[in-house]
Motif scaffolding. Sequence first.
Motif, PDB file in Angstrom:
ATOM      1  N   LEU A 137      24.908 107.209  28.827  1.00  0.00           N
ATOM      2  CA  LEU A 137      24.133 106.496  29.840  1.00  0.00           C
ATOM      3  C   LEU A 137      24.148 107.232  31.172  1.00  0.00           C
ATOM      4  N   ASN A 138      23.096 107.057  31.939  1.00  0.00           N
ATOM      5  CA  ASN A 138      23.027 107.512  33.326  1.00  0.00           C
ATOM      6  C   ASN A 138      22.450 106.389  34.167  1.00  0.00           C
ATOM      7  N   HIS A 139      22.742 106.444  35.476  1.00  0.00           N
ATOM      8  CA  HIS A 139      22.292 105.354  36.340  1.00  0.00           C
ATOM      9  C   HIS A 139      20.768 105.237  36.358  1.00  0.00           C
ATOM     10  N   ARG A 140      20.083 106.354  36.094  1.00  0.00           N
ATOM     11  CA  ARG A 140      18.616 106.343  36.014  1.00  0.00           C
ATOM     12  C   ARG A 140      18.111 105.214  35.100  1.00  0.00           C
ATOM     13  N   LEU A 158      24.649 119.048  34.487  1.00  0.00           N
ATOM     14  CA  LEU A 158      23.639 119.937  35.073  1.00  0.00           C
ATOM     15  C   LEU A 158      23.402 119.603  36.546  1.00  0.00           C
ATOM     16  N   THR A 159      23.272 118.311  36.841  1.00  0.00           N
ATOM     17  CA  THR A 159      23.060 117.890  38.234  1.00  0.00           C
ATOM     18  C   THR A 159      24.231 118.338  39.101  1.00  0.00           C
ATOM     19  N   ALA A 160      25.444 118.158  38.578  1.00  0.00           N
ATOM     20  CA  ALA A 160      26.640 118.541  39.337  1.00  0.00           C
ATOM     21  C   ALA A 160      26.706 120.057  39.520  1.00  0.00           C
ATOM     22  N   THR A 209      31.297 112.165  47.382  1.00  0.00           N
ATOM     23  CA  THR A 209      31.377 110.715  47.628  1.00  0.00           C
ATOM     24  C   THR A 209      31.185 109.944  46.319  1.00  0.00           C
ATOM     25  N   GLY A 210      31.816 108.777  46.224  1.00  0.00           N
ATOM     26  CA  GLY A 210      31.690 107.942  45.014  1.00  0.00           C
ATOM     27  C   GLY A 210      32.227 108.652  43.790  1.00  0.00           C
ATOM     28  N   ALA A 211      33.462 109.157  43.906  1.00  0.00           N
ATOM     29  CA  ALA A 211      34.007 110.084  42.906  1.00  0.00           C
ATOM     30  C   ALA A 211      34.215 109.473  41.525  1.00  0.00           C
ATOM     31  N   GLY A 212      34.080 108.143  41.392  1.00  0.00           N
ATOM     32  CA  GLY A 212      34.211 107.531  40.071  1.00  0.00           C
ATOM     33  C   GLY A 212      32.929 107.571  39.254  1.00  0.00           C
ATOM     34  N   GLY A 228      29.365 108.880  37.270  1.00  0.00           N
ATOM     35  CA  GLY A 228      29.160 109.795  36.151  1.00  0.00           C
ATOM     36  C   GLY A 228      29.000 111.233  36.615  1.00  0.00           C
ATOM     37  N   VAL A 229      28.088 111.476  37.555  1.00  0.00           N
ATOM     38  CA  VAL A 229      27.904 112.837  38.067  1.00  0.00           C
ATOM     39  C   VAL A 229      29.121 113.241  38.900  1.00  0.00           C
ATOM     40  N   ALA A 230      29.620 112.309  39.692  1.00  0.00           N
ATOM     41  CA  ALA A 230      30.675 112.655  40.650  1.00  0.00           C
ATOM     42  C   ALA A 230      31.967 113.104  39.966  1.00  0.00           C
ATOM     43  N   GLY A 262      21.034 111.440  45.267  1.00  0.00           N
ATOM     44  CA  GLY A 262      20.813 110.058  44.868  1.00  0.00           C
ATOM     45  C   GLY A 262      21.009 109.111  46.032  1.00  0.00           C
ATOM     46  N   ASP A 263      20.638 107.849  45.821  1.00  0.00           N
ATOM     47  CA  ASP A 263      20.853 106.812  46.850  1.00  0.00           C
ATOM     48  C   ASP A 263      21.220 105.500  46.168  1.00  0.00           C
ATOM     49  N   THR A 264      22.379 105.519  45.509  1.00  0.00           N
ATOM     50  CA  THR A 264      22.811 104.366  44.723  1.00  0.00           C
ATOM     51  C   THR A 264      22.885 103.091  45.559  1.00  0.00           C
ATOM     52  N   SER A 265      23.151 103.209  46.857  1.00  0.00           N
ATOM     53  CA  SER A 265      23.241 101.993  47.688  1.00  0.00           C
ATOM     54  C   SER A 265      21.876 101.298  47.766  1.00  0.00           C
ATOM     55  N   ARG A 266      20.776 102.058  47.513  1.00  0.00           N
ATOM     56  CA  ARG A 266      19.407 101.525  47.555  1.00  0.00           C
ATOM     57  C   ARG A 266      18.977 101.092  48.957  1.00  0.00           C
ATOM     58  N   THR A 277      18.344 117.704  45.892  1.00  0.00           N
ATOM     59  CA  THR A 277      18.306 118.348  44.575  1.00  0.00           C
ATOM     60  C   THR A 277      18.160 117.308  43.473  1.00  0.00           C
ATOM     61  N   THR A 278      17.474 117.702  42.405  1.00  0.00           N
ATOM     62  CA  THR A 278      17.348 116.869  41.208  1.00  0.00           C
ATOM     63  C   THR A 278      17.444 117.754  39.974  1.00  0.00           C
ATOM     64  N   MET A 279      18.320 117.350  39.054  1.00  0.00           N
ATOM     65  CA  MET A 279      18.498 118.066  37.781  1.00  0.00           C
ATOM     66  C   MET A 279      18.757 119.557  38.013  1.00  0.00           C
ATOM     67  N   GLU A 332      34.837  98.836  38.035  1.00  0.00           N
ATOM     68  CA  GLU A 332      36.085  99.424  37.498  1.00  0.00           C
ATOM     69  C   GLU A 332      35.834 100.668  36.663  1.00  0.00           C
ATOM     70  N   ARG A 333      34.582 100.887  36.276  1.00  0.00           N
ATOM     71  CA  ARG A 333      34.269 102.014  35.384  1.00  0.00           C
ATOM     72  C   ARG A 333      34.453 103.370  36.092  1.00  0.00           C
ATOM     73  N   THR A 334      35.011 104.342  35.382  1.00  0.00           N
ATOM     74  CA  THR A 334      35.120 105.714  35.891  1.00  0.00           C
ATOM     75  C   THR A 334      34.549 106.654  34.842  1.00  0.00           C
TER      76      THR A 334
HETATM   77  N1  LIG Z   1      18.740 113.783  41.473  1.00  0.00           N
HETATM   78  C1  LIG Z   1      19.246 113.869  40.250  1.00  0.00           C
HETATM   79  O1  LIG Z   1      18.986 114.795  39.481  1.00  0.00           O
HETATM   80  C2  LIG Z   1      20.185 112.813  39.805  1.00  0.00           C
HETATM   81  C3  LIG Z   1      20.946 113.020  38.657  1.00  0.00           C
HETATM   82  C4  LIG Z   1      21.869 112.056  38.294  1.00  0.00           C
HETATM   83  C5  LIG Z   1      21.993 110.919  39.071  1.00  0.00           C
HETATM   84  N2  LIG Z   1      21.185 110.733  40.139  1.00  0.00           N
HETATM   85  C6  LIG Z   1      21.351 109.541  40.988  1.00  0.00           C
HETATM   86  O2  LIG Z   1      22.639 109.657  41.574  1.00  0.00           O
HETATM   87  C7  LIG Z   1      23.292 108.402  41.579  1.00  0.00           C
HETATM   88  C8  LIG Z   1      24.574 108.503  40.775  1.00  0.00           C
HETATM   89  O3  LIG Z   1      24.233 108.641  39.394  1.00  0.00           O
HETATM   90  P1  LIG Z   1      25.317 108.433  38.264  1.00  0.00           P
HETATM   91  O4  LIG Z   1      24.622 108.411  36.951  1.00  0.00           O
HETATM   92  O5  LIG Z   1      26.467 109.334  38.500  1.00  0.00           O
HETATM   93  O6  LIG Z   1      25.717 106.936  38.614  1.00  0.00           O
HETATM   94  P2  LIG Z   1      27.025 106.136  38.355  1.00  0.00           P
HETATM   95  O7  LIG Z   1      27.792 106.757  37.261  1.00  0.00           O
HETATM   96  O8  LIG Z   1      26.638 104.720  38.257  1.00  0.00           O
HETATM   97  O9  LIG Z   1      27.872 106.373  39.709  1.00  0.00           O
HETATM   98  C9  LIG Z   1      27.546 105.762  40.915  1.00  0.00           C
HETATM   99  C10 LIG Z   1      28.791 105.725  41.799  1.00  0.00           C
HETATM  100  O10 LIG Z   1      28.363 105.443  43.116  1.00  0.00           O
HETATM  101  C11 LIG Z   1      29.407 104.798  43.810  1.00  0.00           C
HETATM  102  N3  LIG Z   1      28.845 103.704  44.590  1.00  0.00           N
HETATM  103  C12 LIG Z   1      28.909 103.592  45.912  1.00  0.00           C
HETATM  104  N4  LIG Z   1      28.260 102.539  46.350  1.00  0.00           N
HETATM  105  C13 LIG Z   1      27.764 101.920  45.268  1.00  0.00           C
HETATM  106  C14 LIG Z   1      26.995 100.753  45.073  1.00  0.00           C
HETATM  107  N5  LIG Z   1      26.604  99.992  46.094  1.00  0.00           N
HETATM  108  N6  LIG Z   1      26.663 100.434  43.805  1.00  0.00           N
HETATM  109  C15 LIG Z   1      27.037 101.205  42.751  1.00  0.00           C
HETATM  110  N7  LIG Z   1      27.770 102.334  42.896  1.00  0.00           N
HETATM  111  C16 LIG Z   1      28.126 102.674  44.145  1.00  0.00           C
HETATM  112  C17 LIG Z   1      30.440 104.372  42.782  1.00  0.00           C
HETATM  113  O11 LIG Z   1      31.513 105.262  42.997  1.00  0.00           O
HETATM  114  P3  LIG Z   1      33.061 104.863  42.777  1.00  0.00           P
HETATM  115  O12 LIG Z   1      33.175 104.645  41.291  1.00  0.00           O
HETATM  116  O13 LIG Z   1      33.782 106.057  43.267  1.00  0.00           O
HETATM  117  O14 LIG Z   1      33.306 103.632  43.577  1.00  0.00           O
HETATM  118  C18 LIG Z   1      29.749 104.604  41.460  1.00  0.00           C
HETATM  119  O15 LIG Z   1      30.645 104.979  40.441  1.00  0.00           O
HETATM  120  C19 LIG Z   1      22.286 107.398  41.044  1.00  0.00           C
HETATM  121  O16 LIG Z   1      21.607 106.809  42.134  1.00  0.00           O
HETATM  122  C20 LIG Z   1      21.331 108.241  40.210  1.00  0.00           C
HETATM  123  O17 LIG Z   1      20.043 107.692  40.117  1.00  0.00           O
HETATM  124  C21 LIG Z   1      20.290 111.668  40.529  1.00  0.00           C
END
Ligand SMILES: NC(=O)c1ccc[n+]([C@@H]2O[C@H](COP(=O)([O-])OP(=O)(O)OC[C@H]3O[C@@H](n4cnc5c(N)ncnc54)[C@H](OP(=O)(O)O)[C@@H]3O)[C@@H](O)[C@H]2O)c1
Length: 327
Positions: free
Chosen positions: A39-42, A143-145, A163-166, A168-170, A249-253, A273-275, A317-319
């Motif tokens: 899964l990815n947040h997308r 790849l993104t990382a 930032t947000g080191a828990g 998936g990408v981080a 990304g902008d997970t905070s929306r 950057t993307t992908m 809680e997910r990492t």
């Molecule tokens: N541009 C690209 O190519 C690309 C590629 C992949 C992802 N993205 C974007 O980058 C973001 C991260 O993707 P991901 O798949 O790594 O997501 P993910 O696994 O869900 O990770 C998001 C992390 O953001 C942190 N966070 C901070 N504020 C948050 C909030 N209000 N709600 C939820 N999480 C929050 C959390 O970190 P902690 O666990 O440390 O608290 C969470 O684990 C997403 O927005 C995604 O759409 C973009």
Amino acid sequence: MRAVLLTGHGGPEVLQPATVPDPEPGPGQVAIDLVRAALNHREVWIREGRPGPLPAILGSDGAGVVSEVGPGVEGVAAGDEVVVNPSLDWGPGEDEPGPDFRILGRPDQGTYAERIVLAAHQVRPRPEGWSWDECAALPLAGLTAWRALRLAGAGPGRRILVTGAGGGVATFLVQIGAALGATVVATTGSATKVARALELGAAEAVDYHDPEWPGQIGPVDAAIDSIGGPGLDAVISTLVRGGVLVSFGDTSRETAAVDLAEVFLEWRRIQGTTMGSPREFDALLEHLATANWRPVIDSTFPLEEAAEAHRRLVNPERTGKVVLAIR
Ligand SMILES: NC(=O)c1ccc[n+]([C@@H]2O[C@H](COP(=O)([O-])OP(=O)(O)OC[C@H]3O[C@@H](n4cnc5c(N)ncnc54)[C@H](OP(=O)(O)O)[C@@H]3O)[C@@H](O)[C@H]2O)c1
């Protein structure tokens, strides 16, 4: 074949197991019997309402066994164990992709399914010695990382904030950044996650819920952020003069209001950057041959429980990565 369909926009319950026709490979294409997807947040953004065709099969990450090749395919054969590069038709450029670029998983059929058909140039041999879960967890986030770290200049002597080191990408950013010799500084959402980030290779880690966190870390040469929102100014404030913010990304929306004086008076840059390109995907796979880290797998769910997997993905809680077991 068995698949999970996105039947509408809404909560995880709109993800429904279904039986759909098998896709067949055309010229230049291969069929892959997927063993795992990830899964990815997308997929959360799409499920919650990003406009697009319905029903759809989501999923950008997958790994499996080539079961059939279409006419004209060379270099890939039935029986090959492969990972999918979800950065589709990136094109020849490195700075940005060409007009045909798209991310696997809507509108193209995604990986929440037993079988997928892709252009042969989108698959690569499975990393040697890696479990299927690890293989599926790698592609999109790895790849993104990889590209974000390149844009941040990650390497010996560089201090990089993640930032947000828990996330998936981080988790990949922390692990690969440390493996490349950078000093990685992390922010994350709890004391447990601070400890986890340190285990994964961060030299320092702080809880982003503490508004004083920027003062708890020294200046950084680059910051890699995917949270965005009102907290972005604090991230920018940690940069040295001439430092770069890499945003993916902008997970905070929430809309980020940036104090531009903090950018231009300090000769700082903001780089989006993307992908990444297929050359970057190959470089990542080459790096793995000598790397001493493995993807962080949070949990694995059966394919049919994709809705439950989505609930886990948004659990604070997910990492690391959430995986779907397909066979
Ligand atoms: N541009 C690209 O190519 C690309 C590629 C992949 C992802 N993205 C974007 O980058 C973001 C991260 O993707 P991901 O798949 O790594 O997501 P993910 O696994 O869900 O990770 C998001 C992390 O953001 C942190 N966070 C901070 N504020 C948050 C909030 N209000 N709600 C939820 N999480 C929050 C959390 O970190 P902690 O666990 O440390 O608290 C969470 O684990 C997403 O927005 C995604 O759409 C973009």
